[in-house]
Scaffold this motif. Structure first.
Motif, PDB file in Angstrom:
ATOM      1  N   LYS A  36       0.921  -1.242  -0.162  1.00 23.15           N
ATOM      2  CA  LYS A  36       0.071  -0.008   0.143  1.00 23.15           C
ATOM      3  C   LYS A  36       0.958   1.171   0.038  1.00 23.15           C
ATOM      4  O   LYS A  36       0.435   2.194  -0.731  1.00 23.15           O
ATOM      5  CB  LYS A  36      -0.794   0.144   1.278  1.00 23.15           C
ATOM      6  N   MET A  37       2.031   1.227   0.846  1.00 19.70           N
ATOM      7  CA  MET A  37       2.990   2.419   0.934  1.00 19.70           C
ATOM      8  C   MET A  37       3.441   2.716  -0.546  1.00 19.70           C
ATOM      9  O   MET A  37       3.634   3.723  -1.011  1.00 19.70           O
ATOM     10  CB  MET A  37       3.957   2.178   1.907  1.00 19.70           C
ATOM     11  N   LYS A  38       3.999   1.478  -0.954  1.00 23.33           N
ATOM     12  CA  LYS A  38       4.539   1.603  -2.581  1.00 23.33           C
ATOM     13  C   LYS A  38       3.598   2.193  -3.457  1.00 23.33           C
ATOM     14  O   LYS A  38       4.127   2.970  -4.306  1.00 23.33           O
ATOM     15  CB  LYS A  38       5.002   0.183  -3.042  1.00 23.33           C
ATOM     16  N   GLY A  39       2.365   1.842  -3.596  1.00 29.11           N
ATOM     17  CA  GLY A  39       1.111   2.316  -4.326  1.00 29.11           C
ATOM     18  C   GLY A  39       1.169   3.738  -4.197  1.00 29.11           C
ATOM     19  O   GLY A  39       0.955   4.565  -4.977  1.00 29.11           O
ATOM     20  N   ASN A  40       1.083   4.339  -2.809  1.00 29.78           N
ATOM     21  CA  ASN A  40       1.187   5.751  -2.628  1.00 29.78           C
ATOM     22  C   ASN A  40       2.027   6.434  -2.971  1.00 29.78           C
ATOM     23  O   ASN A  40       1.994   7.465  -3.535  1.00 29.78           O
ATOM     24  CB  ASN A  40       0.663   5.740  -1.137  1.00 29.78           C
ATOM     25  N   LEU A  41       3.282   5.850  -2.722  1.00 28.39           N
ATOM     26  CA  LEU A  41       4.558   6.650  -3.389  1.00 28.39           C
ATOM     27  C   LEU A  41       4.390   6.803  -5.000  1.00 28.39           C
ATOM     28  O   LEU A  41       4.759   7.738  -5.288  1.00 28.39           O
ATOM     29  CB  LEU A  41       5.617   5.931  -2.929  1.00 28.39           C
ATOM     30  N   ASP A  42       4.260   5.499  -5.519  1.00 31.64           N
ATOM     31  CA  ASP A  42       3.917   5.911  -7.068  1.00 31.64           C
ATOM     32  C   ASP A  42       2.953   6.770  -7.603  1.00 31.64           C
ATOM     33  O   ASP A  42       3.042   7.457  -8.335  1.00 31.64           O
ATOM     34  CB  ASP A  42       3.453   4.392  -7.726  1.00 31.64           C
ATOM     35  N   ASP A  43       1.697   6.785  -6.973  1.00 30.92           N
ATOM     36  CA  ASP A  43       0.759   7.661  -7.069  1.00 30.92           C
ATOM     37  C   ASP A  43       1.265   9.251  -6.882  1.00 30.92           C
ATOM     38  O   ASP A  43       0.965  10.105  -7.860  1.00 30.92           O
ATOM     39  CB  ASP A  43      -0.509   7.658  -6.326  1.00 30.92           C
ATOM     40  N   ARG A  44       2.018   9.446  -5.853  1.00 26.96           N
ATOM     41  CA  ARG A  44       2.646  10.875  -5.560  1.00 26.96           C
ATOM     42  C   ARG A  44       3.373  11.046  -6.615  1.00 26.96           C
ATOM     43  O   ARG A  44       3.366  12.258  -6.864  1.00 26.96           O
ATOM     44  CB  ARG A  44       3.129  10.639  -4.269  1.00 26.96           C
ATOM     45  N   GLU A  46       3.706  10.360  -9.841  1.00 30.59           N
ATOM     46  CA  GLU A  46       2.674  10.586 -10.969  1.00 30.59           C
ATOM     47  C   GLU A  46       2.050  12.079 -10.749  1.00 30.59           C
ATOM     48  O   GLU A  46       2.185  12.568 -11.764  1.00 30.59           O
ATOM     49  CB  GLU A  46       1.763   9.285 -11.188  1.00 30.59           C
ATOM     50  N   ALA A  47       1.663  12.249  -9.809  1.00 31.18           N
ATOM     51  CA  ALA A  47       0.968  13.500  -9.447  1.00 31.18           C
ATOM     52  C   ALA A  47       1.915  14.586  -9.673  1.00 31.18           C
ATOM     53  O   ALA A  47       1.661  15.479  -9.975  1.00 31.18           O
ATOM     54  CB  ALA A  47       0.127  13.517  -8.205  1.00 31.18           C
ATOM     55  N   ALA A  48       3.124  14.439  -8.995  1.00 30.13           N
ATOM     56  CA  ALA A  48       3.913  15.466  -8.896  1.00 30.13           C
ATOM     57  C   ALA A  48       4.692  15.523 -10.368  1.00 30.13           C
ATOM     58  O   ALA A  48       5.063  16.841 -10.840  1.00 30.13           O
ATOM     59  CB  ALA A  48       5.554  14.911  -8.133  1.00 30.13           C
ATOM     60  N   THR A  49       4.764  14.519 -11.269  1.00 33.33           N
ATOM     61  CA  THR A  49       5.080  14.617 -12.741  1.00 33.33           C
ATOM     62  C   THR A  49       4.193  15.389 -13.333  1.00 33.33           C
ATOM     63  O   THR A  49       4.608  16.146 -14.273  1.00 33.33           O
ATOM     64  CB  THR A  49       5.412  13.323 -13.371  1.00 33.33           C
ATOM     65  N   ALA A  50       2.918  15.237 -13.000  1.00 33.44           N
ATOM     66  CA  ALA A  50       1.748  16.085 -13.724  1.00 33.44           C
ATOM     67  C   ALA A  50       1.714  17.430 -13.349  1.00 33.44           C
ATOM     68  O   ALA A  50       0.827  17.930 -13.788  1.00 33.44           O
ATOM     69  CB  ALA A  50       0.571  15.259 -13.719  1.00 33.44           C
ATOM     70  N   ALA A  54       0.998  20.902  -5.329  1.00 33.47           N
ATOM     71  CA  ALA A  54       1.836  22.125  -4.969  1.00 33.47           C
ATOM     72  C   ALA A  54       3.047  21.921  -4.298  1.00 33.47           C
ATOM     73  O   ALA A  54       3.241  21.184  -3.369  1.00 33.47           O
ATOM     74  CB  ALA A  54       0.868  22.978  -3.938  1.00 33.47           C
ATOM     75  N   GLY A  55       4.171  22.870  -4.745  1.00 29.45           N
ATOM     76  CA  GLY A  55       5.258  22.895  -4.222  1.00 29.45           C
ATOM     77  C   GLY A  55       6.135  21.388  -4.655  1.00 29.45           C
ATOM     78  O   GLY A  55       7.292  21.153  -4.198  1.00 29.45           O
ATOM     79  N   ALA A  56       5.541  20.962  -5.669  1.00 30.18           N
ATOM     80  CA  ALA A  56       6.364  19.868  -6.274  1.00 30.18           C
ATOM     81  C   ALA A  56       7.490  20.154  -7.187  1.00 30.18           C
ATOM     82  O   ALA A  56       8.407  19.246  -7.799  1.00 30.18           O
ATOM     83  CB  ALA A  56       5.498  18.891  -7.280  1.00 30.18           C
ATOM     84  N   ALA A  57       7.740  21.523  -7.480  1.00 28.14           N
ATOM     85  CA  ALA A  57       8.999  21.937  -8.432  1.00 28.14           C
ATOM     86  C   ALA A  57      10.129  21.714  -7.768  1.00 28.14           C
ATOM     87  O   ALA A  57      11.083  21.551  -8.518  1.00 28.14           O
ATOM     88  CB  ALA A  57       8.538  23.271  -8.612  1.00 28.14           C
TER      89      ALA A  57
END
Length: 58
Positions: A36-44, A46-50, A54-57
């Protein structure tokens, strides 16, 4: 009260079975948590890439 050798053997087998079941449960919970933690990291990521976080720069 003294237990017979057969009773002691049966107790030991029950204890080992219970210990084995507990270990299997612990491994199952640990594995589920890690996945579950790995899935959340992967989602995060992907969201940062997109650019959705906020503050993902940085």
């Amino acid at each position: 009260m003294r237990l017979t050798p057969e009773q002691l053997s049966a107790r030991k087998k029950r204890n080992l079975a219970l210990a084995g079941a507990l270990i299997v449960f612990i491994v199952l919970v640990f594995t589920t948590t890690v996945l579950k933690m790995k899935g959340n990291l992967d989602d995060r990521k992907e969201a940062a890439t997109a650019g959705q976080i906020a503050g993902a720069a940085s």
